[in-house]
Write a protein that holds these residues in place. Sequence first.
Motif, PDB file in Angstrom:
ATOM      1  N   ILE A  23       4.892   3.137  -8.941  1.00  0.00           N
ATOM      2  CA  ILE A  23       3.453   3.287  -8.672  1.00  0.00           C
ATOM      3  C   ILE A  23       2.964   2.301  -7.609  1.00  0.00           C
ATOM      4  O   ILE A  23       2.175   2.657  -6.725  1.00  0.00           O
ATOM      5  CB  ILE A  23       2.646   3.103  -9.976  1.00  0.00           C
ATOM      6  CG1 ILE A  23       2.980   4.236 -10.962  1.00  0.00           C
ATOM      7  CG2 ILE A  23       1.144   3.086  -9.682  1.00  0.00           C
ATOM      8  CD1 ILE A  23       2.459   4.010 -12.362  1.00  0.00           C
ATOM      9  N   PHE A  24       3.465   1.062  -7.667  1.00  0.00           N
ATOM     10  CA  PHE A  24       2.950   0.008  -6.783  1.00  0.00           C
ATOM     11  C   PHE A  24       3.935  -0.372  -5.677  1.00  0.00           C
ATOM     12  O   PHE A  24       3.971  -1.518  -5.235  1.00  0.00           O
ATOM     13  CB  PHE A  24       2.577  -1.222  -7.609  1.00  0.00           C
ATOM     14  CG  PHE A  24       1.472  -0.983  -8.594  1.00  0.00           C
ATOM     15  CD1 PHE A  24       0.151  -0.899  -8.178  1.00  0.00           C
ATOM     16  CD2 PHE A  24       1.757  -0.818  -9.943  1.00  0.00           C
ATOM     17  CE1 PHE A  24      -0.875  -0.668  -9.084  1.00  0.00           C
ATOM     18  CE2 PHE A  24       0.747  -0.590 -10.860  1.00  0.00           C
ATOM     19  CZ  PHE A  24      -0.579  -0.504 -10.443  1.00  0.00           C
ATOM     20  N   ALA A  25       4.717   0.594  -5.237  1.00  0.00           N
ATOM     21  CA  ALA A  25       5.737   0.321  -4.215  1.00  0.00           C
ATOM     22  C   ALA A  25       5.133  -0.236  -2.922  1.00  0.00           C
ATOM     23  O   ALA A  25       5.656  -1.183  -2.330  1.00  0.00           O
ATOM     24  CB  ALA A  25       6.538   1.585  -3.918  1.00  0.00           C
ATOM     25  N   ARG A  26       4.023   0.366  -2.462  1.00  0.00           N
ATOM     26  CA  ARG A  26       3.430  -0.083  -1.188  1.00  0.00           C
ATOM     27  C   ARG A  26       2.913  -1.524  -1.252  1.00  0.00           C
ATOM     28  O   ARG A  26       3.268  -2.339  -0.408  1.00  0.00           O
ATOM     29  CB  ARG A  26       2.320   0.869  -0.742  1.00  0.00           C
ATOM     30  CG  ARG A  26       1.640   0.426   0.565  1.00  0.00           C
ATOM     31  CD  ARG A  26       0.625   1.430   1.067  1.00  0.00           C
ATOM     32  NE  ARG A  26       1.266   2.626   1.584  1.00  0.00           N
ATOM     33  CZ  ARG A  26       1.782   2.738   2.801  1.00  0.00           C
ATOM     34  NH1 ARG A  26       1.725   1.700   3.642  1.00  0.00           N
ATOM     35  NH2 ARG A  26       2.345   3.856   3.198  1.00  0.00           N
ATOM     36  N   ALA A  43       5.853  -3.950  -1.350  1.00  0.00           N
ATOM     37  CA  ALA A  43       6.534  -4.072  -0.058  1.00  0.00           C
ATOM     38  C   ALA A  43       5.702  -4.885   0.923  1.00  0.00           C
ATOM     39  O   ALA A  43       6.241  -5.674   1.717  1.00  0.00           O
ATOM     40  CB  ALA A  43       6.815  -2.686   0.511  1.00  0.00           C
ATOM     41  N   SER A  44       4.384  -4.716   0.858  1.00  0.00           N
ATOM     42  CA  SER A  44       3.485  -5.415   1.782  1.00  0.00           C
ATOM     43  C   SER A  44       3.451  -6.920   1.551  1.00  0.00           C
ATOM     44  O   SER A  44       3.045  -7.677   2.431  1.00  0.00           O
ATOM     45  CB  SER A  44       2.063  -4.852   1.661  1.00  0.00           C
ATOM     46  OG  SER A  44       2.047  -3.476   1.987  1.00  0.00           O
ATOM     47  N   LEU A  45       3.871  -7.361   0.356  1.00  0.00           N
ATOM     48  CA  LEU A  45       3.941  -8.796   0.089  1.00  0.00           C
ATOM     49  C   LEU A  45       4.966  -9.487   0.975  1.00  0.00           C
ATOM     50  O   LEU A  45       4.813 -10.656   1.330  1.00  0.00           O
ATOM     51  CB  LEU A  45       4.324  -9.045  -1.379  1.00  0.00           C
ATOM     52  CG  LEU A  45       3.247  -8.866  -2.453  1.00  0.00           C
ATOM     53  CD1 LEU A  45       3.878  -9.002  -3.826  1.00  0.00           C
ATOM     54  CD2 LEU A  45       2.138  -9.893  -2.265  1.00  0.00           C
ATOM     55  N   TYR A  46       5.991  -8.748   1.355  1.00  0.00           N
ATOM     56  CA  TYR A  46       7.125  -9.342   2.054  1.00  0.00           C
ATOM     57  C   TYR A  46       7.075  -9.202   3.567  1.00  0.00           C
ATOM     58  O   TYR A  46       7.763  -9.917   4.287  1.00  0.00           O
ATOM     59  CB  TYR A  46       8.436  -8.713   1.552  1.00  0.00           C
ATOM     60  CG  TYR A  46       8.755  -9.052   0.122  1.00  0.00           C
ATOM     61  CD1 TYR A  46       9.520 -10.167  -0.198  1.00  0.00           C
ATOM     62  CD2 TYR A  46       8.303  -8.257  -0.930  1.00  0.00           C
ATOM     63  CE1 TYR A  46       9.825 -10.475  -1.507  1.00  0.00           C
ATOM     64  CE2 TYR A  46       8.594  -8.563  -2.241  1.00  0.00           C
ATOM     65  CZ  TYR A  46       9.362  -9.676  -2.527  1.00  0.00           C
ATOM     66  OH  TYR A  46       9.655  -9.986  -3.827  1.00  0.00           O
ATOM     67  N   SER A  47       6.320  -8.247   4.058  1.00  0.00           N
ATOM     68  CA  SER A  47       6.345  -8.005   5.506  1.00  0.00           C
ATOM     69  C   SER A  47       5.042  -7.361   5.980  1.00  0.00           C
ATOM     70  O   SER A  47       4.381  -6.627   5.225  1.00  0.00           O
ATOM     71  CB  SER A  47       7.525  -7.094   5.871  1.00  0.00           C
ATOM     72  OG  SER A  47       7.552  -6.821   7.250  1.00  0.00           O
ATOM     73  N   LEU A  98       7.137  -0.434   9.808  1.00  0.00           N
ATOM     74  CA  LEU A  98       8.425   0.228   9.643  1.00  0.00           C
ATOM     75  C   LEU A  98       9.197  -0.348   8.457  1.00  0.00           C
ATOM     76  O   LEU A  98       9.819   0.386   7.681  1.00  0.00           O
ATOM     77  CB  LEU A  98       9.252   0.096  10.925  1.00  0.00           C
ATOM     78  CG  LEU A  98       8.738   0.864  12.144  1.00  0.00           C
ATOM     79  CD1 LEU A  98       9.610   0.573  13.369  1.00  0.00           C
ATOM     80  CD2 LEU A  98       8.707   2.369  11.865  1.00  0.00           C
ATOM     81  N   VAL A  99       9.146  -1.679   8.317  1.00  0.00           N
ATOM     82  CA  VAL A  99       9.821  -2.333   7.192  1.00  0.00           C
ATOM     83  C   VAL A  99       9.169  -1.915   5.875  1.00  0.00           C
ATOM     84  O   VAL A  99       9.856  -1.623   4.889  1.00  0.00           O
ATOM     85  CB  VAL A  99       9.793  -3.869   7.358  1.00  0.00           C
ATOM     86  CG1 VAL A  99      10.331  -4.557   6.095  1.00  0.00           C
ATOM     87  CG2 VAL A  99      10.601  -4.298   8.576  1.00  0.00           C
ATOM     88  N   ILE A 100       7.843  -1.871   5.855  1.00  0.00           N
ATOM     89  CA  ILE A 100       7.121  -1.475   4.635  1.00  0.00           C
ATOM     90  C   ILE A 100       7.487  -0.049   4.228  1.00  0.00           C
ATOM     91  O   ILE A 100       7.771   0.233   3.058  1.00  0.00           O
ATOM     92  CB  ILE A 100       5.597  -1.602   4.845  1.00  0.00           C
ATOM     93  CG1 ILE A 100       5.205  -3.078   4.975  1.00  0.00           C
ATOM     94  CG2 ILE A 100       4.836  -0.939   3.692  1.00  0.00           C
ATOM     95  CD1 ILE A 100       3.752  -3.294   5.354  1.00  0.00           C
ATOM     96  N   LYS A 101       7.510   0.855   5.179  1.00  0.00           N
ATOM     97  CA  LYS A 101       7.825   2.260   4.885  1.00  0.00           C
ATOM     98  C   LYS A 101       9.235   2.411   4.330  1.00  0.00           C
ATOM     99  O   LYS A 101       9.456   3.126   3.335  1.00  0.00           O
ATOM    100  CB  LYS A 101       7.671   3.098   6.153  1.00  0.00           C
ATOM    101  CG  LYS A 101       7.919   4.590   5.932  1.00  0.00           C
ATOM    102  CD  LYS A 101       7.744   5.373   7.231  1.00  0.00           C
ATOM    103  CE  LYS A 101       8.043   6.858   7.008  1.00  0.00           C
ATOM    104  NZ  LYS A 101       7.883   7.639   8.266  1.00  0.00           N
ATOM    105  N   GLU A 102      10.197   1.764   4.972  1.00  0.00           N
ATOM    106  CA  GLU A 102      11.595   1.849   4.528  1.00  0.00           C
ATOM    107  C   GLU A 102      11.764   1.189   3.171  1.00  0.00           C
ATOM    108  O   GLU A 102      12.494   1.684   2.302  1.00  0.00           O
ATOM    109  CB  GLU A 102      12.498   1.164   5.558  1.00  0.00           C
ATOM    110  CG  GLU A 102      13.975   1.517   5.453  1.00  0.00           C
ATOM    111  CD  GLU A 102      14.301   2.838   6.114  1.00  0.00           C
ATOM    112  OE1 GLU A 102      14.567   3.812   5.379  1.00  0.00           O
ATOM    113  OE2 GLU A 102      14.305   2.899   7.358  1.00  0.00           O
ATOM    114  N   SER A 103      11.070   0.068   2.971  1.00  0.00           N
ATOM    115  CA  SER A 103      11.175  -0.669   1.713  1.00  0.00           C
ATOM    116  C   SER A 103      10.644   0.134   0.536  1.00  0.00           C
ATOM    117  O   SER A 103      11.180   0.067  -0.577  1.00  0.00           O
ATOM    118  CB  SER A 103      10.421  -1.992   1.809  1.00  0.00           C
ATOM    119  OG  SER A 103      10.918  -2.806   2.833  1.00  0.00           O
TER     120      SER A 103
END
Length: 455
Positions: free
Chosen positions: A344-347, A350-354, A358-363
């Motif tokens: 549910i909280f993937a985005r 991912a945004s915490l790290y980068s 492109l990195v966020i989408k792939e992550s």
Amino acid sequence: MKKFTFKLDKKADKEIIELAWPSITEQILEMMVGMVSTIFMGRIGTDAVAAVGMVNMLMGFLQTVFSGLSMGTTVIIARVTGEGNKEEAKRALIQSIYMALVIGLALALFGKIFSVSILKLFFGGADSNVINLGISYFGITLLNLPFFVLDIIISGAMRGAGDTKTPMVITGVVNIINIILNTILIFGMPILHIPALGVIGSAIAVTISRVVAVIIRLIVLYNGRKLKLNLSLKDDYSIRTNVMKRIINIGIPAFIEQAVMQGGFLLVQIIIVTLGTVAMASYQVGINVNSLAFFPVFGFAIANTTLVGQSLGERNYKKAENYAYESLKITMLMAFILGMFMVIFARPLASLYSNDPLVIKESMSLIRTFGILEPLIAILNVCSATLKASGDINYVMVSSFVGLWTFRVFVSFALIRWAHIGMTAVMIGIFLDFSSRSFMYLSRMLKGKWKYLKV
């Protein structure tokens, strides 16, 4: 073969949770340090995330010897504690320390001499800036290997004796020190005339923290008279080859299993290097977020190893079996909840790290894949912990090679090379790896022969 049901045993569950929660808390504290470090690297740049992740994967491979030795120590101490033999538990810890120091110093020296060659051998396809950052980080962190081994040996010994709270408290204190040092040394502190050292600052912070951790653990070990396992200068410090042999009988297969695992992870990392810096950074983000669920699972696995090992030492096979199945039920339920949270909280995770889109989408794809697979990760870890506690480590060793190398490594490589589907290939390989190994471990545990093995 025992029939598996989801009916819970409240008494056993209470014992498991009481022993597991300090280990879970400790693992979460460790995870938070890794998360903070990766987030800090993300603020420096994608190259920094890739470089530190690359070196940490390699360090994980070098540390496999210590993990195997720690498992041997934990299993033997759990067994002799169940037998009521405290003096033998002390002897097992002392012999483990002897062996670990020799191995730790040897690996640190070897790594220091050949650090540049090692990194270029495994990650020569990476961007030159990533390689240079990795060389700087690797050269410093190698210094903490001997301290790292003492750290995990002492912690593992305490857990084997049934004390999970003391390692948790010490880890909490050390991790606070680590985060403070990372903040100061990575970004600098002008008021104290400390310059921003970036990646090098992170390496120095990790190394100092390892040294501090060992000092604290030794002080506690020699002054904690009320602990379930402690040492004094009056204890027997002679070399006991018979005790070493018992530890090695578990430790060597555990080391091989970890070497197979870490070697597979390392090869996947090398394969991902060929996909570019964005793929490398995304993979590190996915692995770090997966720690949100993996480390709590690992905490229950630690508790399971202790309780099953002590029960087998008592020769109470029914109790050992009950602990094993109750641990599995609780962990699967927890993993399912955490997995849904990740999906549910993937985005935002991912945004915490980068900040890189492109990195966020792939992550996000990797994070959701791990989230769906969390119940399988629970089965895999708890069942393997039961088998290790019983001494059935050879089966775990062989099946880990079959599952991880056949699917995560070879399938990922083949799909990337011939199907050209990038990180999707890696996600397929991860799914097949977890599925196959969880099935093999669960089937083995259900047969029940593990209860009667001697170590």
